[in-house]
Design an enzyme around this catalytic site. Structure first.
Site, mmCIF file in Angstrom:
data_model
loop_
_atom_site.group_PDB
_atom_site.id
_atom_site.type_symbol
_atom_site.label_atom_id
_atom_site.label_comp_id
_atom_site.label_asym_id
_atom_site.label_seq_id
_atom_site.Cartn_x
_atom_site.Cartn_y
_atom_site.Cartn_z
ATOM 1 N N LYS A 108 -38.024 15.198 -34.720
ATOM 2 C CA LYS A 108 -39.454 15.221 -35.047
ATOM 3 C C LYS A 108 -40.250 14.377 -34.045
ATOM 4 C CE LYS A 108 -38.488 13.986 -39.413
ATOM 5 N NZ LYS A 108 -37.046 14.266 -39.574
ATOM 6 N N THR A 109 -39.768 13.176 -33.778
ATOM 7 C CA THR A 109 -40.462 12.297 -32.836
ATOM 8 C C THR A 109 -40.431 12.883 -31.424
ATOM 9 O OG1 THR A 109 -39.762 10.449 -34.182
ATOM 10 C CG2 THR A 109 -40.564 9.910 -31.986
ATOM 11 N N ASP B 83 -44.997 8.409 -38.260
ATOM 12 C CA ASP B 83 -43.657 8.702 -38.768
ATOM 13 C C ASP B 83 -43.580 8.210 -40.217
ATOM 14 O OD1 ASP B 83 -41.131 9.637 -38.620
ATOM 15 O OD2 ASP B 83 -40.335 8.051 -37.334
ATOM 16 N N THR C 269 -39.345 12.799 -43.876
ATOM 17 C CA THR C 269 -38.063 13.345 -44.339
ATOM 18 C C THR C 269 -38.204 13.811 -45.795
ATOM 19 O OG1 THR C 269 -37.475 11.085 -44.913
ATOM 20 C CG2 THR C 269 -36.592 11.939 -42.855
ATOM 21 N N ARG D 205 -29.022 13.289 -32.958
ATOM 22 C CA ARG D 205 -28.969 11.821 -32.876
ATOM 23 C C ARG D 205 -27.540 11.329 -33.102
ATOM 24 N NH1 ARG D 205 -33.046 9.340 -36.606
ATOM 25 N NH2 ARG D 205 -34.545 9.888 -34.997
#
Ligand code: ADE
Length: 338
Positions: free
Chosen positions: A64-65, A109, A158, A218
């Protein structure tokens, strides 16, 4: 649970900088989201307007980032990064918003953790670019209205269900759900990252890391880095399948990507509660983990694997979980299993 926890950890930052894709072309996966974003960007550029506000949601670690940074890059816009819990007071938000330049992107975020008061200030800022602030207290209090420069909010969460519906409805540029990556995509990401880290990797080693990556870049990048350390200590500049397996074994990550805490949760569910169903609070107490951690970190992947189900009566271990952990499903539990 550190290595496979998809939430950001301290050491990820420097790693992310090196490995983060710098263009949509380099970004592997999430094809549908990318295609939508490209159109949004092109259309806005043709109109010389900032793009409309966007919301990304989905499990942690899926990019997302990274996407927010890519959008900013593509638009050659500045991006200011903050998070829901970092904006504590109305003044914090006012200061962020009034310091934006025309065309800037504001990335928030963990948007589900914005407090309600802040959310309410955000609505008019998003809709009509006006910031209403109250100055003073009591009878002498007055409201002033500041006009904000045109900007784009990109919010990420999330937990979309925790966003208030007025906030959710303000993302006119779209709400995009990021999906877990396919096995092949994770393999490509590992190969790309290895290249950037300057280490050779055998195809079989890529597969072994990919298998344990929870379909999450990640996690795969973190495991790759551990395998690189292992190879380096062995004085090799190549991650062989054997090194990868040894390194992953040392990390106690099984071939399905489960770490000891995942196995402990399933084992508790199976041996203490006959496979369930058992309520989340009971499971949390029995495993000494927090409810939220079980719900956000462990369960999504266990459900993705088909090892655990959330039912109206509680959490249920599936036949697959019994088999994976080599438990025999009890007869009365079998009837509850899917
Ligand atoms: N590194 C982390 N996520 C990635 C992605 N989606 N594509 C390429 N490299 C990545």
């Amino acid at each position: 649970m550190a290595l496979t926890n998809p939430k950001i950890q301290k050491e990820d930052n420097s790693l992310d900088q090196t490995l983060r894709p710098q263009s949509f072309q380099e970004y592997i996966g999430q094809e549908n989201v990318k295609n939508n974003l490209k159109i949004l960007i092109q259309a806005a550029q043709e109109r010389s307007e900032p793009i409309e506000h966007i919301l990304f949601y989905g499990p942690p670690g899926l990019g997302k980032t990274t996407l927010a940074h890519l959008i900013a890059r593509e638009l050659r816009a500045q991006i200011k990064v903050t998070s829901g819990p970092a904006i504590e007071r109305v003044g914090d938000l006012a200061s962020i918003l009034t310091n934006l330049s025309p065309g800037d992107i504001l990335f928030i975020d963990e948007a589900h953790r914005l407090n309600k008061l802040i959310e309410e200030i955000l609505y008019p800022a998003l809709e009509s670019r006006s910031l209403d602030i109250v100055i003073g207290k009591g009878p002498s209090a007055r409201t002033i209205q500041l006009e904000l420069p045109p900007f784009t909010l990109i919010a990420a969460t999330t937990r979309i269900a925790l966003l208030s519906s007025p906030l959710r409805s303000r993302f006119s540029g779209g709400t995009y759900r990021l999906e877990y990556y396919s096995f092949a995509e994770i393999e490509s990401i590992i190969e790309r990252s290895a290249k950037l880290l300057g280490i050779e990797i055998e195809k079989e080693a890529v597969g072994e890391i990919a298998k344990r990556s929870r379909f999450t870049p990640r996690v795969s990048n973190r495991l790759l880095k551990r395998c690189r350390d292992f190879a380096q200590v062995e004085k090799s500049d190549r991650i062989t399948a054997q090194f990868a397996l040894q390194a992953l074994d040392l990390m106690r990550i099984d071939p399905m990507g489960l770490e000891s805490t995942d196995r402990m949760i399933l084992n508790t569910l199976i041996s203490k509660f006959g496979g369930g169903p058992v309520g989340l609070s009971t499971l949390a107490a029995a495993t000494s983990e927090e409810r939220e951690t079980i719900e956000e970190v462990y369960e999504p992947y266990l459900m993705q694997l088909g090892f655990l189900e959330r039912t109206s009566r509680g959490r249920l271990a599936t036949n697959k979980a019994f088999e994976h952990l080599k438990h025999k499903a009890p007869v009365e539990a079998q009837s509850k299993l899917v």
